[in-house]
Design a protein around this motif. Structure first.
Motif, PDB file in Angstrom:
ATOM      1  N   LEU A  85      51.916  -8.051  28.509  1.00 36.10           N
ATOM      2  CA  LEU A  85      52.266  -8.713  27.522  1.00 36.10           C
ATOM      3  C   LEU A  85      52.945  -9.895  27.719  1.00 36.10           C
ATOM      4  CD1 LEU A  85      54.378  -5.443  26.412  1.00 36.10           C
ATOM      5  CD2 LEU A  85      52.494  -6.518  25.232  1.00 36.10           C
ATOM      6  N   ALA A  86      53.666 -10.238  28.732  1.00 36.05           N
ATOM      7  CA  ALA A  86      54.168 -11.517  29.085  1.00 36.05           C
ATOM      8  C   ALA A  86      52.964 -12.683  29.282  1.00 36.05           C
ATOM      9  CB  ALA A  86      55.043 -11.536  30.480  1.00 36.05           C
ATOM     10  N   VAL A  87      52.028 -12.056  29.926  1.00 36.18           N
ATOM     11  CA  VAL A  87      50.857 -12.978  30.201  1.00 36.18           C
ATOM     12  C   VAL A  87      50.144 -13.336  28.722  1.00 36.18           C
ATOM     13  CG1 VAL A  87      48.383 -13.015  30.965  1.00 36.18           C
ATOM     14  CG2 VAL A  87      50.055 -12.394  32.489  1.00 36.18           C
ATOM     15  N   SER A  88      49.971 -12.363  27.758  1.00 32.37           N
ATOM     16  CA  SER A  88      49.576 -12.673  26.687  1.00 32.37           C
ATOM     17  C   SER A  88      50.281 -13.643  25.623  1.00 32.37           C
ATOM     18  CB  SER A  88      49.427 -11.389  25.638  1.00 32.37           C
ATOM     19  OG  SER A  88      48.559 -10.696  26.259  1.00 32.37           O
ATOM     20  N   ARG A  89      51.923 -13.487  25.838  1.00 26.82           N
ATOM     21  CA  ARG A  89      52.743 -14.549  25.167  1.00 26.82           C
ATOM     22  C   ARG A  89      52.295 -15.863  25.724  1.00 26.82           C
ATOM     23  NH1 ARG A  89      57.422 -15.062  22.069  1.00 26.82           N
ATOM     24  NH2 ARG A  89      57.362 -17.184  21.763  1.00 26.82           N
ATOM     25  N   ALA A  90      52.324 -16.103  27.124  1.00 22.47           N
ATOM     26  CA  ALA A  90      52.004 -17.378  27.766  1.00 22.47           C
ATOM     27  C   ALA A  90      50.876 -18.081  27.082  1.00 22.47           C
ATOM     28  CB  ALA A  90      52.165 -17.280  29.029  1.00 22.47           C
ATOM     29  N   LEU A  91      49.718 -17.278  27.025  1.00 24.46           N
ATOM     30  CA  LEU A  91      48.541 -17.808  26.639  1.00 24.46           C
ATOM     31  C   LEU A  91      48.379 -17.972  25.063  1.00 24.46           C
ATOM     32  CD1 LEU A  91      46.403 -15.017  28.449  1.00 24.46           C
ATOM     33  CD2 LEU A  91      46.223 -17.728  29.048  1.00 24.46           C
ATOM     34  N   VAL A  92      49.209 -17.151  24.200  1.00 26.78           N
ATOM     35  CA  VAL A  92      49.298 -17.570  22.698  1.00 26.78           C
ATOM     36  C   VAL A  92      50.081 -18.731  22.619  1.00 26.78           C
ATOM     37  CG1 VAL A  92      50.250 -16.519  20.558  1.00 26.78           C
ATOM     38  CG2 VAL A  92      49.212 -15.089  22.108  1.00 26.78           C
ATOM     39  N   ASP A  93      50.996 -18.850  23.416  1.00 28.13           N
ATOM     40  CA  ASP A  93      51.806 -20.246  23.353  1.00 28.13           C
ATOM     41  C   ASP A  93      51.069 -21.338  23.510  1.00 28.13           C
ATOM     42  OD1 ASP A  93      54.204 -18.863  22.563  1.00 28.13           O
ATOM     43  OD2 ASP A  93      55.111 -18.587  24.581  1.00 28.13           O
ATOM     44  N   ARG A  94      50.047 -21.315  24.312  1.00 23.23           N
ATOM     45  CA  ARG A  94      49.271 -22.390  24.698  1.00 23.23           C
ATOM     46  C   ARG A  94      47.967 -22.497  23.755  1.00 23.23           C
ATOM     47  NH1 ARG A  94      49.415 -25.122  29.828  1.00 23.23           N
ATOM     48  NH2 ARG A  94      50.937 -24.165  30.870  1.00 23.23           N
ATOM     49  N   GLY A  95      47.910 -21.765  22.662  1.00 19.70           N
ATOM     50  CA  GLY A  95      46.893 -21.771  21.703  1.00 19.70           C
ATOM     51  C   GLY A  95      45.728 -20.964  21.657  1.00 19.70           C
ATOM     52  N   TYR A  96      45.475 -20.155  22.805  1.00 19.69           N
ATOM     53  CA  TYR A  96      44.305 -19.437  23.017  1.00 19.69           C
ATOM     54  C   TYR A  96      44.529 -18.088  22.271  1.00 19.69           C
ATOM     55  CZ  TYR A  96      44.003 -21.869  27.442  1.00 19.69           C
ATOM     56  OH  TYR A  96      43.742 -22.783  28.468  1.00 19.69           O
ATOM     57  N   HIS A  97      43.513 -17.592  21.618  1.00 19.72           N
ATOM     58  CA  HIS A  97      43.337 -16.278  21.159  1.00 19.72           C
ATOM     59  C   HIS A  97      43.194 -15.189  22.155  1.00 19.72           C
ATOM     60  CE1 HIS A  97      41.148 -12.963  19.204  1.00 19.72           C
ATOM     61  NE2 HIS A  97      41.852 -13.068  18.287  1.00 19.72           N
ATOM     62  N   VAL A  98      43.910 -14.076  21.874  1.00 17.49           N
ATOM     63  CA  VAL A  98      44.249 -12.920  23.076  1.00 17.49           C
ATOM     64  C   VAL A  98      43.828 -11.787  22.316  1.00 17.49           C
ATOM     65  CG1 VAL A  98      45.658 -11.698  24.671  1.00 17.49           C
ATOM     66  CG2 VAL A  98      45.960 -14.462  24.429  1.00 17.49           C
ATOM     67  N   CYS A  99      42.900 -10.959  23.124  1.00 19.76           N
ATOM     68  CA  CYS A  99      42.747  -9.631  22.667  1.00 19.76           C
ATOM     69  C   CYS A  99      43.113  -8.820  23.860  1.00 19.76           C
ATOM     70  CB  CYS A  99      41.054  -9.523  22.484  1.00 19.76           C
ATOM     71  SG  CYS A  99      40.636  -7.789  22.090  1.00 19.76           S
ATOM     72  N   MET A 100      43.769  -7.701  23.851  1.00 20.70           N
ATOM     73  CA  MET A 100      44.434  -6.743  24.737  1.00 20.70           C
ATOM     74  C   MET A 100      43.738  -5.400  24.729  1.00 20.70           C
ATOM     75  SD  MET A 100      48.431  -7.525  24.687  1.00 20.70           S
ATOM     76  CE  MET A 100      48.545  -6.980  26.159  1.00 20.70           C
ATOM     77  N   PHE A 101      43.450  -4.815  25.862  1.00 25.97           N
ATOM     78  CA  PHE A 101      42.825  -3.743  26.046  1.00 25.97           C
ATOM     79  C   PHE A 101      43.711  -2.600  26.706  1.00 25.97           C
ATOM     80  CE2 PHE A 101      39.186  -5.623  24.651  1.00 25.97           C
ATOM     81  CZ  PHE A 101      38.146  -4.761  24.360  1.00 25.97           C
ATOM     82  N   ASP A 102      44.068  -1.685  26.305  1.00 26.41           N
ATOM     83  CA  ASP A 102      44.858  -0.423  27.142  1.00 26.41           C
ATOM     84  C   ASP A 102      44.889   0.800  26.210  1.00 26.41           C
ATOM     85  OD1 ASP A 102      47.176   1.106  28.114  1.00 26.41           O
ATOM     86  OD2 ASP A 102      47.991  -0.736  29.022  1.00 26.41           O
ATOM     87  N   PRO A 103      44.461   1.878  26.599  1.00 28.92           N
ATOM     88  CA  PRO A 103      44.315   2.992  25.976  1.00 28.92           C
ATOM     89  C   PRO A 103      45.744   3.698  25.525  1.00 28.92           C
ATOM     90  CG  PRO A 103      44.311   3.495  28.449  1.00 28.92           C
ATOM     91  CD  PRO A 103      44.225   1.977  28.240  1.00 28.92           C
ATOM     92  N   HIS A 104      46.821   3.274  25.981  1.00 29.21           N
ATOM     93  CA  HIS A 104      48.247   3.581  25.500  1.00 29.21           C
ATOM     94  C   HIS A 104      48.739   2.191  24.797  1.00 29.21           C
ATOM     95  CE1 HIS A 104      47.466   6.835  28.470  1.00 29.21           C
ATOM     96  NE2 HIS A 104      47.055   5.884  29.546  1.00 29.21           N
ATOM     97  N   PRO A 105      50.050   2.867  24.041  1.00 27.67           N
ATOM     98  CA  PRO A 105      50.686   1.731  23.333  1.00 27.67           C
ATOM     99  C   PRO A 105      51.285   0.861  24.287  1.00 27.67           C
ATOM    100  CG  PRO A 105      51.005   3.925  22.316  1.00 27.67           C
ATOM    101  CD  PRO A 105      50.400   4.164  23.799  1.00 27.67           C
ATOM    102  N   PRO A 106      51.681  -0.329  23.761  1.00 31.86           N
ATOM    103  CA  PRO A 106      52.395  -1.200  24.691  1.00 31.86           C
ATOM    104  C   PRO A 106      53.578  -0.872  25.307  1.00 31.86           C
ATOM    105  CG  PRO A 106      51.440  -2.325  22.454  1.00 31.86           C
ATOM    106  CD  PRO A 106      51.438  -0.846  22.360  1.00 31.86           C
TER     107      PRO A 106
END
Length: 414
Positions: free
Chosen positions: A14-35
């Motif tokens: 989640l923290a990695v995704s936030r840092a990437l989104v803040d830089r303008g990247y589009h993020v797709c996360m994969f996990d079989p379980h809820p965050p």
């Protein structure tokens, strides 16, 4: 817009995704379980500014034999897991040698210096009532032998690492936390700037709500394998189909290992299981209290006091050792000086490296593939800084000098 796939929706993912989104990247996360519903929900909830010493040290080696044979040891090793620990153990012994320990500690201290600020900023930006508290934390010592001089030395060592720390007498400790058992209490260490979460799961959920509003996708599916494609990106095979991505960041904890093995890559990150219990008995605490001898914390949370800790090197899929929950209960009863009843029990799998530093960085020879795992007991503490490092690496920016010590390359050299 560049698409980046993040595998794993725990606090690091989640923290990695936030840092990437803040830089303008589009993020797709994969996990079989809820965050946040994996290992991230079960920790002691501390932003551990005091954790400046890697586990691989001469002190650990000196105490290890006694820990393994004690009837109420906080550390255990499942004999069936020993083959998996062979390479890990040799690297651990090397990392504990003074020159390597000194270097690794310097890297950890440098990372923590920026990580605490980054983690606080991440938490401060979340919308949600009473997600955390800034009441500091205590580490106490109990027993017959006086720890007074030792505590002063320990506090001075933490201050030398840049951590605000005060040695306290038993009377001073009890003034802060009157519910602690006075019988046998020798004193403690007080860290006034340590923040703790009131619900790790609520924090993960609040962070996910932000990410979802920012356009991050979550695919509730498990990635089985991945291969580089002809365009320089990656093809992921899941239980339900196929997914293509320009970059991939593996944040799935111990589940990263089988994915890496499909590429012929082995990183010595092992399963180090942790346990917690939640007390049904009302206990009034203002801040987390750790018992140094047993390496566990009693943390006040929204649903009651949580006792979390112990270290069990064991295969992730093995059944829980119920004695460890009883051990936590017994320590809690000694800590508070009265019988306790339990509301629930929990077991989770940490992912730990032999040198005590996380694995963060690009995988050599695998363009566009990055690792962010192996945080051991510091996943929550280091998650925001891990995200900032990964985002900077993908953007090909200069990263802090300590990042070299975190690189997967250190485990892949011939």
């Amino acid at each position: 817009m560049t698409t980046i796939t993040v595998i794993g929706a725990g606090i690091v993912g989640l923290a990695v995704s936030r840092a990437l989104v803040d830089r303008g990247y589009h993020v797709c996360m994969f996990d079989p379980h809820p965050p946040g519903e994996g290992t991230s929900q079960g920790n002691a909830g501390l932003i551990a500014d005091y954790a400046t010493s890697p586990m691989a040290s001469c002190d650990t080696l000196r105490l290890l034999p006694r820990q393994l044979w004690k009837a109420d040891a906080s550390l255990s090793i499942d004999p069936r897991y020993l083959p998996m620990l062979a390479g890990f153990g040799l690297r651990f012994l090397r990392a504990a040698r003074q020159p390597y320990f000194t270097r690794n500690k310097a890297s950890l201290v440098a990372m923590l210096d920026t990580a605490i600020r980054a983690q606080h900023a991440l938490l401060d930006g979340l919308e949600g009532p009473e997600l955390f508290a800034d009441n500091g934390c205590l580490q106490v010592v109990r027993g017959r032998d006086s720890w007074t001089m030792r505590l002063e030395r320990m506090a001075a060592a933490k201050r030398a690492d840049g951590v605000e720390c005060q040695a306290m007498t038993s009377q001073e400790v009890q003034a802060l936390e009157p519910e602690l058992n006075a019988n046998g209490l020798q004193g403690g260490l007080y860290y006034p700037r340590t923040r703790h979460l009131k619900s790790p799961l609520a924090v993960s959920r609040a962070l996910w709500q932000q990410l979802e509003a920012m356009g991050v996708e979550l695919v509730r599916d498990r990635v089985i394998s991945m291969t580089p494609d002809s365009t320089g990106g990656w093809q992921l095979v899941t239980t339900k189909g196929r997914h293509d991505s320009e970059h991939v960041v593996l944040c799935a904890g111990i589940a990263n290992n089988p994915l890496l093995e499909t590429l012929g890559i082995r990183i010595p990150v092992v399963s180090e299981r942790g346990y917690h219990i939640r007390l049904d008995t009302p206990v009034s605490l203002s801040r987390p209290v750790g018992w140094l001898a047993h390496h566990f914390y009693a943390t006040p949370m929204n649903q009651g006091v949580r006792l979390a800790g112990t270290t069990e090197f064991c295969a992730p899929e093995r059944a829980a050792d119920e004695r460890r929950w009883q051990r936590l209960k017994g320590w809690g009863e000694a800590l508070f000086g009265r019988p306790l009843t339990l509301a629930d029990e929990w077991l989770g799998v940490r992912h730990s490296t032999p040198d005590g530093l996380p694995v963060v960085g690009a995988v050599p020879g695998c363009k566009g593939l990055y690792l962010a795992y192996g945080h051991g007991h510091l996943g929550l503490t280091l998650s925001a800084e891990t995200g900032r490092l990964v985002a900077a690496m993908i953007a090909e920016e200069t990263v802090p000098h300590f990042a070299e010590s975190l690189s997967p390359t250190r485990f892949l050299r011939k």
